[in-house]
Design an enzyme around this catalytic site. Structure first.
Site, PDB file in Angstrom:
ATOM      1  N   CYS A 117      -2.652   0.504   7.597  1.00 35.81           N
ATOM      2  CA  CYS A 117      -2.407  -0.444   6.512  1.00 35.81           C
ATOM      3  C   CYS A 117      -1.116  -0.049   5.820  1.00 35.81           C
ATOM      4  CB  CYS A 117      -3.563  -0.488   5.540  1.00 35.81           C
ATOM      5  SG  CYS A 117      -3.795   1.000   4.610  1.00 35.81           S
ATOM      6  N   CYS A 171       5.637   1.287   8.660  1.00 40.72           N
ATOM      7  CA  CYS A 171       6.276   2.552   8.999  1.00 40.72           C
ATOM      8  C   CYS A 171       7.627   2.355   9.656  1.00 40.72           C
ATOM      9  CB  CYS A 171       5.376   3.383   9.908  1.00 40.72           C
ATOM     10  SG  CYS A 171       4.784   2.499  11.334  1.00 40.72           S
ATOM     11  N   HIS A 182     -12.088  -4.488  -0.328  1.00 39.16           N
ATOM     12  CA  HIS A 182     -12.137  -3.615  -1.505  1.00 39.16           C
ATOM     13  C   HIS A 182     -13.025  -4.224  -2.584  1.00 39.16           C
ATOM     14  CE1 HIS A 182      -9.458  -0.283  -0.666  1.00 39.16           C
ATOM     15  NE2 HIS A 182      -8.658  -1.121  -0.021  1.00 39.16           N
ATOM     16  N   CYS A 188      -6.252  -5.750   3.326  1.00 32.54           N
ATOM     17  CA  CYS A 188      -7.725  -5.651   3.313  1.00 32.54           C
ATOM     18  C   CYS A 188      -8.339  -6.296   2.086  1.00 32.54           C
ATOM     19  CB  CYS A 188      -8.200  -4.208   3.290  1.00 32.54           C
ATOM     20  SG  CYS A 188      -7.606  -3.149   4.560  1.00 32.54           S
ATOM     21  N   GLU A 215       0.806  -1.208   0.000  1.00 27.36           N
ATOM     22  CA  GLU A 215       0.000   0.000   0.000  1.00 27.36           C
ATOM     23  C   GLU A 215       0.835   1.252   0.000  1.00 27.36           C
ATOM     24  OE1 GLU A 215       0.028  -1.914   2.769  1.00 27.36           O
ATOM     25  OE2 GLU A 215      -1.321  -3.377   1.889  1.00 27.36           O
ATOM     26  N   ARG A 230      -9.906  -1.651   9.498  1.00 27.19           N
ATOM     27  CA  ARG A 230      -9.307  -0.434  10.026  1.00 27.19           C
ATOM     28  C   ARG A 230     -10.138   0.809   9.767  1.00 27.19           C
ATOM     29  NH1 ARG A 230      -6.955  -3.504   7.329  1.00 27.19           N
ATOM     30  NH2 ARG A 230      -5.308  -4.104   8.743  1.00 27.19           N
ATOM     31  N   CYS A 266      -4.598  -3.327  -1.822  1.00 28.64           N
ATOM     32  CA  CYS A 266      -4.165  -3.427  -0.435  1.00 28.64           C
ATOM     33  C   CYS A 266      -3.970  -4.883  -0.074  1.00 28.64           C
ATOM     34  CB  CYS A 266      -5.202  -2.793   0.485  1.00 28.64           C
ATOM     35  SG  CYS A 266      -4.808  -2.970   2.225  1.00 28.64           S
ATOM     36  N   SER A 296      -7.245   4.589   5.807  1.00 28.68           N
ATOM     37  CA  SER A 296      -6.021   5.309   6.154  1.00 28.68           C
ATOM     38  C   SER A 296      -5.995   6.708   5.547  1.00 28.68           C
ATOM     39  CB  SER A 296      -4.788   4.504   5.742  1.00 28.68           C
ATOM     40  OG  SER A 296      -4.763   3.294   6.470  1.00 28.68           O
TER      41      SER A 296
END
Lengths: 572, 156
Positions: A551, A554, A68, A64, A14, A484, A61, A507
């Site tokens: 999603c 980091c 979608h 998820c 993503e 989420r 994604c 997000s």
């Protein structure tokens, strides 16, 4: 003294999330969230058959997937006025429940628990004491001292092999970890049990959707046929399998996940006052029980809460051109009418306008554009989306099961209802929702069986399948509640083909940059006031960001006040 | 012996999806030995652990950005996640982490990795570059050969 912290990696799926946070005297005083999402999907979809869109969007994604596809088929059905048969609704709800329950459990144990559980401390635990704690919490069978001793040995071996892998990025030994060694061992043992369990529950997707990780969807219904005696159809044997997977899910959630959540949370009650951030919550709702066009029938209700006022739930209409708008003053796009206007997704534009520094760079220009994520607003308000929003809206609407579960959790932790507006509240809400969903899956499954016994086997409505039956132009919106948060796809169909397609993903709501008025979105707002005891190990920042179940992967970079990078950490 | 051929990657990102294109090619290219299952793993992560552990051996096909010639490929036998070539996987729980899960769960993975070199990943594109399009049948043929060779081996 102030320190600047940044979040920034690459993910194949993503995109990535980068957070720059200013830390002064051990507390976050400001934060900027920047993200790279898969963008420009509308360019791939334009001109295609709307009935095929789900198969493309399912790949935007990796965490998820199915949701979608669900939002996509709903958007097309909404545009073409297609109603799906009752069994299709039930199967979709079972697929939905599976996705959410799997996602929530994996999030808790494999993406979030190690923010609270110190793996290194496991080696110091007394397995006999862990066994006593485990047996006091639940009747989960794997709780004798021998089992915990074996788990401890396995972790020891893993640590000694030097191949920490999945555990490599933890801040083990950080003093922000508060659990006794015995509870750490309990949690790590259940981390392993959850790995085993999650392999099973997702089989429901393969049974109804033909395959996993990217199950099949169908505009007008579901692509499976029921015939209780037929070998190649969904027969009694396969249905019995689904039934037993749901039973196991209830057992796992009630005997492992919820007891662990409560046990761990009881050591971190201070996090019931940290990480609250925004005071506005949005949910589109999901799990229709009388059709997608009757939101009053949704098991997870639709609505919005403003200013944490649980006495009032506002109606939400994603079709109203004045309600949901996307802004780009801080996003790398340009609009034909200028960058200060907001556009409803049906009028959405996707023209890239990258003005940021050439990577790699140290800092973003947060005064200007600094993210690939647009900034959505509901009636100009910044909204948090996710399990906490869903549970607060259900609670405020008087959902009996939610009120009971929330009451039980607050009671057991002995914290006030305001503790929900926090990092801890977000994590607890996810658990509460999981418990709610496993039981709703059971009820949904029973309804499906009852329909089949009454010879109601339809799974597909062919009425508007043929493009010759479509109007020259049609607009639709497909809403869903991803694990989420609120997800919607807006479609415009013209001359039998996709003319415009816009996604606003969870997000986008939570991780977006500031709007034109300077209002922060959820991540940015939630970090203000977060304590950071050791800037080399920004564990507290990670706890709050992870509580949203981003999603996006980091990493954290730390900067000293002169802007020099002093530290870089990959965050898992 | 149960063998899973697992193609990994995002077909929306051009060359990044080469693993998926290879397994699709493999599936459409004639019969495979008994006990072989071919799976489009797409962008899935944790959900792949089940199918992987249900197999006796896993043949992974994935893209790597190792700086080599685009379209070239290597056959590797990674034991630990740290043996992996540089890929783009930095997702919270990526494919590499699944290998570590084996050890945590008291198992040892039997994994062969076909790592196909890609140069760069476009923003969003269904088309692969010419070099990678040309690589797909080559990688697919190499895997097919390995599968039949394995099938011919006596059972251990």
């Amino acid at each position: 003294m102030s320190t600047r912290i940044v979040v920034d990696p690459v993910t194949r799926i993503e995109g990535h999330l980068r957070i720059e946070a200013v830390v002064e005297n051990g507390v976050v005083t400001d934060a900027f969230s920047a993200g790279t999402m898969v963008r420009g999907i509308e360019k791939i979809l334009k001109g295609r058959d709307p009935r095929d869109a789900w198969a493309f969007v399912e790949r935007v994604c990796g965490v998820c997937t199915g949701i979608h596809a669900l939002a996509s088929v709903r958007a097309v059905e909404d545009a073409l006025k297609i109603t799906v048969p009752p069994n299709a609704e039930l199967v979709r709800n079972l697929m939905y429940g599976t996705l959410s329950v799997h996602d929530h459990v994996v999030h808790f144990y494999h993406l979030h628990a190690l923010d609270w559980v110190d793996v290194a401390s496991v080696l110091k635990a007394n397995p006999v004491e862990t066994s006593k704690i485990a047996q006091s919490l639940s009747r989960w069978p794997k709780s004798n001292p021998g089992h915990f001793a074996a788990v401890q040995q396995r972790i020891k071996k893993h640590v000694e092999s030097g191949q920490l892998g999945i555990f490599a990025n933890g801040y083990w030994g950080n003093k922000a970890y508060k659990l006794p060694p015995e509870v750490n061992l309990l949690a790590v043992s259940h981390y392993l049990d959850a790995l085993e369990w999650q392999k099973e529950i997702v089989k429901i997707h393969a049974i109804f959707g033909g395959k996993n990780p990217h199950p099949n969807y169908l505009v007008g219904g579901v692509p499976c046929s029921f015939n209780l005696e037929e070998v190649n159809a969904i027969n009694t044997e396969r249905l019995n399998h689904v039934g037993s997977l749901i039973k196991d899910a209830i057992e796992f959630v009630e005997q492992v996940y919820i007891p662990d959540l409560l046990a761990i949370a009881s050591f971190y009650k201070d996090w019931g006052a940290i990480g609250g951030g925004l005071e506005n919550y949005l949910s589109y709702g999901d799990m229709p029980t009388r059709g997608y066009n009757d939101p009053s029938s949704f098991f997870l209700p639709r609505g919005a809460i403003l200013g944490r006022n649980l006495n009032e739930v506002h109606d939400v209409n994603p079709r109203d051109l004045d309600e949901i708008k996307e802004y780009i003053p801080h996003s790398w796009y340009k609009y034909a009418e200028g960058d200060q206007v907001g556009l409803h997704p049906w009028k959405g534009e996707t023209e890239f306008n990258y003005t940021g520094p050439k990577p790699p760079y140290e800092h973003l220009n947060v005064e200007g554009k600094y993210s690939w994520i647009k900034t959505p607003r509901w009636k100009e308000h910044a909204m948090e989306v996710g399990p906490l929003s869903r549970m607060l809206i259900a609670y405020a609407k008087g959902h009996t099961d939610v009120k009971d579960l929330v009451g039980t959790v607050l009671g057991k932790l002995n914290v006030p209802v305001t503790a929900l507006f926090s990092t801890l509240g977000r994590t607890a809400a996810r658990g509460i929702e999981t418990q709610l969903l496993v039981h709703e899956m059971k009820a949904t499954f029973d309804k499906l069986i009852s329909n089949l016994k009454n010879n109601e086997r339809r799974t597909f409505n062919p009425d508007s399948w043929e493009p010759s039956s479509w109007p020259a132009q049609a607009d639709g919106v497909g809403m869903a509640e991803a694990p989420r948060g609120a997800l919607a796809h807006w479609i415009k169909i013209k001359d039998k083909a996709i003319d415009n397609y816009q996604l606003v993903v969870p997000s986008t709501w939570n991780a977006s940059p500031r709007d034109a008025k300077g209002q922060r979105s959820a991540y940015e707002a939630s970090l203000i006031g977060t304590p950071v005891s050791n800037p080399d190990q920004p564990l507290e920042i990670i706890r709050t960001i992870h509580s949203f179940d981003p999603c996006l992967a980091c990493a954290v970079h730390l900067y000293d006040p002169s802007g020099k990078q002093i530290h870089q950490v990959q965050v898992n | 012996m149960k063998i899973l051929v697992l193609g990994i990657g995002n077909i929306l990102l051009g060359d990044e999806g080469v693993g998926v294109h290879v397994v699709r090619h493999l599936e459409g290219g004639g019969p495979l030995p008994q006990g072989v299952e071919v799976l489009d793993g797409g962008t899935g992560a944790m959900v792949l652990l089940g199918p992987m552990q249900a197999a006796d051996r896993v043949i992974l096909v994935d893209a790597t950005m190792d700086g080599g010639t685009p379209g070239s490929f290597q056959r590797l036998v990674p034991r630990y996640s740290s043996d992996y070539p540089p890929t783009l996987t930095a997702h919270d729980i990526g494919l590499k982490d699944l290998l570590d899960c084996y050890y945590l769960m008291g198992e040892e993975p039997d994994v062969v990795l076909y790592a196909v070199t890609v140069a760069e990943i476009p923003d969003l594109d269904l088309e692969m570059s010419d070099a990678l399009k040309e690589a797909v049948p080559r990688v697919s043929a190499a895997i097919r050969e390995e599968l039949w060779a394995m099938a011919a081996e006596p059972m251990v």
